[in-house]
Design a protein around this motif. Sequence first.
Motif, short mmCIF file in Angstrom:
data_model
loop_
_atom_site.label_atom_id
_atom_site.label_comp_id
_atom_site.label_asym_id
_atom_site.label_seq_id
_atom_site.Cartn_x
_atom_site.Cartn_y
_atom_site.Cartn_z
N THR A 238 -23.88 10.78 -9.57
CA THR A 238 -22.48 10.71 -9.20
C THR A 238 -22.32 11.16 -7.75
O THR A 238 -22.85 12.20 -7.36
CB THR A 238 -21.63 11.61 -10.12
N ARG A 239 -21.60 10.38 -6.97
CA ARG A 239 -21.39 10.70 -5.55
C ARG A 239 -19.90 10.98 -5.31
O ARG A 239 -19.02 10.34 -5.91
CB ARG A 239 -21.83 9.52 -4.67
N ASP A 240 -19.66 11.95 -4.42
CA ASP A 240 -18.29 12.27 -4.00
C ASP A 240 -17.96 11.47 -2.75
O ASP A 240 -18.75 11.45 -1.79
CB ASP A 240 -18.16 13.76 -3.71
N LEU A 241 -16.79 10.83 -2.76
CA LEU A 241 -16.40 9.98 -1.65
C LEU A 241 -15.04 10.40 -1.11
O LEU A 241 -14.12 10.70 -1.88
CB LEU A 241 -16.32 8.52 -2.10
N ALA A 242 -14.91 10.40 0.21
CA ALA A 242 -13.62 10.59 0.87
C ALA A 242 -13.16 9.22 1.35
O ALA A 242 -13.82 8.60 2.19
CB ALA A 242 -13.75 11.56 2.05
N ILE B 180 0.46 -0.22 0.49
CA ILE B 180 1.11 -1.51 0.74
C ILE B 180 2.63 -1.36 0.78
O ILE B 180 3.31 -1.96 1.61
CB ILE B 180 0.70 -2.53 -0.35
N ARG B 181 3.15 -0.52 -0.10
CA ARG B 181 4.61 -0.37 -0.19
C ARG B 181 5.16 0.46 0.96
O ARG B 181 6.21 0.12 1.54
CB ARG B 181 4.98 0.30 -1.52
N THR B 182 4.49 1.55 1.32
CA THR B 182 5.03 2.47 2.32
C THR B 182 4.51 2.22 3.73
O THR B 182 5.08 2.73 4.69
CB THR B 182 4.69 3.92 1.93
N ARG B 183 3.39 1.48 3.84
CA ARG B 183 2.73 1.22 5.12
C ARG B 183 2.17 2.48 5.76
O ARG B 183 1.88 2.50 6.95
CB ARG B 183 3.68 0.52 6.10
N ARG B 184 2.01 3.52 4.98
CA ARG B 184 1.44 4.76 5.49
C ARG B 184 -0.07 4.77 5.27
O ARG B 184 -0.60 4.11 4.39
CB ARG B 184 2.06 5.97 4.79
N THR B 185 -0.76 5.56 6.09
CA THR B 185 -2.19 5.78 5.90
C THR B 185 -2.37 6.95 4.94
O THR B 185 -1.76 8.01 5.13
CB THR B 185 -2.88 6.09 7.24
N GLU B 186 -3.18 6.78 3.92
CA GLU B 186 -3.39 7.83 2.93
C GLU B 186 -4.87 8.03 2.69
O GLU B 186 -5.69 7.13 2.94
CB GLU B 186 -2.68 7.49 1.61
N ALA B 187 -5.20 9.21 2.18
CA ALA B 187 -6.59 9.55 1.89
C ALA B 187 -6.68 10.13 0.49
O ALA B 187 -5.73 10.71 -0.04
CB ALA B 187 -7.12 10.54 2.92
N ILE B 188 -7.87 9.98 -0.10
CA ILE B 188 -8.09 10.47 -1.46
C ILE B 188 -9.57 10.76 -1.64
O ILE B 188 -10.42 10.11 -1.01
CB ILE B 188 -7.60 9.42 -2.49
N ASP B 189 -9.87 11.73 -2.49
CA ASP B 189 -11.26 12.03 -2.85
C ASP B 189 -11.54 11.43 -4.22
O ASP B 189 -10.78 11.66 -5.17
CB ASP B 189 -11.51 13.54 -2.88
N LEU B 190 -12.63 10.69 -4.32
CA LEU B 190 -12.99 10.01 -5.56
C LEU B 190 -14.45 10.30 -5.89
O LEU B 190 -15.23 10.74 -5.04
CB LEU B 190 -12.80 8.50 -5.44
#
Length: 246
Positions: A104-108, A85-95
């Motif tokens: 337990t499932r791994d999510l991108a 929201i602050r930077t307006r950039r697209t970001e990705a993370i693994d959770l």
Amino acid sequence: SDITELRAAETQLEERTRALQEAHRLGKIGTWSYRLDSDRTVWSLELYHLLGLDPDTFKPLYENIEPLFWGDDADRFRKLQKRVIRTRRTEAIDLRIRHSDGATRDLAVTCKADIAHDKVIGIVGTLQDVTERKEAERQLEQLAYGDPLTGLANRALFKRQLASLIESCALRGQSGALLLIDLDRFKEVNDSLGHAAGDEVLIRVAAVLRRDLGEQVFIARLGGDEFAVLSEGPAVTPTEMIGLAE
């Protein structure tokens, strides 16, 4: 009025929508969106399906979603959204998240800012189940860096972890501990009782180290009857190790 072209466009749109939904199903991809003005989150049906949740009974509110996350991943995900929201950039993370079946499932997860009239009005994102890929990566890492007999880290991972500990202590000005352990008269066990008995001793020693030292330290088997323990800070002292040996 002649609406032939309109009907053709509607048919084409429906076909493309079905194709997109099928692609999401095959790729195990769900979508979601969040609006700042209404504080409302909307999930796609595929997202409910991926997590094993019923769209008729489960409401995607933060207080319902937070317990599903594994470890501190809920906090990591919240910080990611604030950055987007602050930077307006697209970001990705693994959770990692808990499925309704308890597994337990791994999510991108990928997030981007939803912008209208040059103003951020929310967030949209995708979520993909990558459990199989992550599990394969963990198995390969275990083969490369794990001791197959005891399940502890091997010498290669120990060297990498030792270098990381030294660097971390130097940067933070903290202390660390390296404890080397070997078993007295272990050769006599192998010679008199056989290698199977010796392997059983090593397995039991590894279990004792895990149980008494806990997860706050790094434990490795260097080879033979040699073990090593790494600790950042005063988590384990030589006195405690003497007590463990006794």
